[in-house]
Structure formats: structure tokens, C-alpha cells
Scaffold this motif. Sequence first.
Motif, mmCIF file in Angstrom:
data_model
loop_
_atom_site.group_PDB
_atom_site.id
_atom_site.type_symbol
_atom_site.label_atom_id
_atom_site.label_comp_id
_atom_site.label_asym_id
_atom_site.label_seq_id
_atom_site.Cartn_x
_atom_site.Cartn_y
_atom_site.Cartn_z
ATOM 1 N N LYS A 117 -25.313 26.135 41.560
ATOM 2 C CA LYS A 117 -26.056 27.405 41.112
ATOM 3 C C LYS A 117 -25.012 28.615 40.755
ATOM 4 O O LYS A 117 -25.637 29.356 39.910
ATOM 5 N N GLY A 118 -24.289 29.116 41.672
ATOM 6 C CA GLY A 118 -23.458 30.179 41.484
ATOM 7 C C GLY A 118 -22.714 29.961 40.310
ATOM 8 O O GLY A 118 -22.646 30.829 39.405
ATOM 9 N N ASN A 147 -20.489 26.100 29.465
ATOM 10 C CA ASN A 147 -21.839 26.417 30.095
ATOM 11 C C ASN A 147 -22.770 24.981 30.223
ATOM 12 O O ASN A 147 -23.041 24.878 31.187
ATOM 13 N N ASN A 187 -23.118 34.397 27.649
ATOM 14 C CA ASN A 187 -24.102 35.337 26.859
ATOM 15 C C ASN A 187 -23.312 36.609 26.485
ATOM 16 O O ASN A 187 -23.541 37.115 25.358
ATOM 17 N N ASP A 192 -23.214 28.042 37.789
ATOM 18 C CA ASP A 192 -24.096 27.898 36.558
ATOM 19 C C ASP A 192 -24.319 29.419 36.058
ATOM 20 O O ASP A 192 -24.530 29.849 34.709
ATOM 21 N N GLN A 193 -24.768 30.355 36.852
ATOM 22 C CA GLN A 193 -24.997 31.672 36.563
ATOM 23 C C GLN A 193 -23.892 32.430 35.927
ATOM 24 O O GLN A 193 -23.976 33.230 35.020
ATOM 25 N N THR A 194 -22.714 32.423 36.715
ATOM 26 C CA THR A 194 -21.411 32.918 36.351
ATOM 27 C C THR A 194 -21.090 32.706 34.982
ATOM 28 O O THR A 194 -20.726 33.303 33.944
ATOM 29 N N THR A 207 -25.591 24.275 45.869
ATOM 30 C CA THR A 207 -25.669 25.826 46.077
ATOM 31 C C THR A 207 -24.541 26.351 45.135
ATOM 32 O O THR A 207 -24.624 27.403 44.500
ATOM 33 N N SER A 252 -24.407 20.117 36.943
ATOM 34 C CA SER A 252 -25.395 20.648 38.108
ATOM 35 C C SER A 252 -26.780 19.487 38.209
ATOM 36 O O SER A 252 -27.366 19.466 39.268
ATOM 37 N N LEU A 297 -23.958 22.957 33.210
ATOM 38 C CA LEU A 297 -25.498 22.590 33.478
ATOM 39 C C LEU A 297 -25.720 20.967 33.663
ATOM 40 O O LEU A 297 -26.636 20.620 34.257
ATOM 41 N N THR A 333 -23.067 31.046 32.581
ATOM 42 C CA THR A 333 -24.118 31.661 31.760
ATOM 43 C C THR A 333 -24.001 32.922 31.289
ATOM 44 O O THR A 333 -24.122 33.215 29.987
ATOM 45 N N GLU A 334 -23.612 33.803 32.260
ATOM 46 C CA GLU A 334 -23.398 35.271 32.106
ATOM 47 C C GLU A 334 -22.100 35.489 31.095
ATOM 48 O O GLU A 334 -22.211 36.071 30.450
#
Length: 216
Positions: free
Chosen positions: A170-171, A59, A181, A173-175, A167, A66, A63, A177-178
Motif C-alpha cells: 500500500k505504501g 506503477n 503523477n 503503491d502510493q509512492t 501493508t 499488489s 499495482l 502513484t505520486e
Amino acid sequence: MNFKSLKESELLSFTERMFSNIPEVEGLQQRLTTVGYDEKKIKQGLALQKKAKEDVDNNYLQLVESQKTRIKRDEAYMVFKDKVSKIRKGLKVLFKKDAILIADLGLNQRFPRPKTDQIDSVKKLIQKLQANKAIHAKLLALRLDEENLKLFSKEIKELEKLLSQNTLDKGLDQTLTEKKNKSISELIEWCDEFMVAARFATDDDEQIIESLGVIV
């Protein structure tokens, strides 16, 4: 110990030390086995720790990548926007007496705000400038000859790639990060349950608990 209150780096550092210390404390593994935490169960917890560390690292690296893309995108966009502003102003002055041409080139309209719309607008402008052979001689005053227009088109394509990559980032990064977590949450849940069992197995022996790295 409240594992949820720890920073990710602190949690990973503590759990790494804890799993390393468990087999080093004399008789501890035997005691833990009596409350359901045999070597196999401990290895399951260790696997969660390694998975969490891997997801945290992945992650972080994503980042960083990104951020590099965003910097390149912002720099390319500022160059693009500055160049477009100068070109539009120059064309308006150059053809101020030709209202029909000004309208055809879209110079009488407000420049759009969304980046994608701006790029589409400029691409259309370049196409019209290239197609209108009658004005090519005058365009030399703004260095808008065929070679420079092609070069500008190439720069725009590079900007579009950076916007597209941003773009996608961003997707991703979110994946990631989830995913990170979720791994952290699973590790914390395991540790919470383990510490309850460890305290029971050791009769709340503070010295043994502290040997795991826990602040009593």
C-alpha cells in the motif's frame, strides 16, 4: 490540444509520436530553435516523456503485484477464519461443562474483528492448548494434536507475512502513484509550453502542427 484531458496511454503515445516526428518535418527544428526549442531543449522534453513512461510502467507493475498479494492474503484469511470458527465451536462443545477452561481459553469472549487481533487471539489459544497436557487426549477429537497445531501455527505465520506485505505494498503503491503523477504533470506542462511556441514558430500552420500528431 488539451493534454490534461488525455488518458495516460494516449498522452504517452502522442508524445512519443510527436518527438519522433519533429526531426522528420523539414525545417521544423530550425523554426523551433528561433523560439527557444533547440535540439537540447527538445531532448529535455523527450527525457521527460521517457521518465513518465517508465514511471507509468513501474506503477502499473507494482499495482499488479499488489493485487496478487491481496488475492493470496484474502484466500489465506478465509481459510484461517473458517478453521478458527470450526475450532472455537468444537472446543466449546468439547468442554462445555468446564466453564473455567472455557474462560481460560478465551472462548467465552467475542472473537475480535481486526485481523491482527484475531491472529493474536488464536496464537494465544494455540499456546494454551499446547501447554495444557491434561486435555491433549480430548483434542484428538478435533484433530488438534501437536503436529496439527504446529502446522496451523505455520499457516498463521504465512498469513502474517501476507498481511505485512500488503501493508508495505500500500505504501509503495502510493509512492509510485505520486511519482508517476508528478512525471505526467511535468510532461504535460512541457508539452503545453512547447505547443504555444510551436504554433508561434510555424505561424499557426495547421499542416505542420498536424504533422506533430496534434488535432487542430
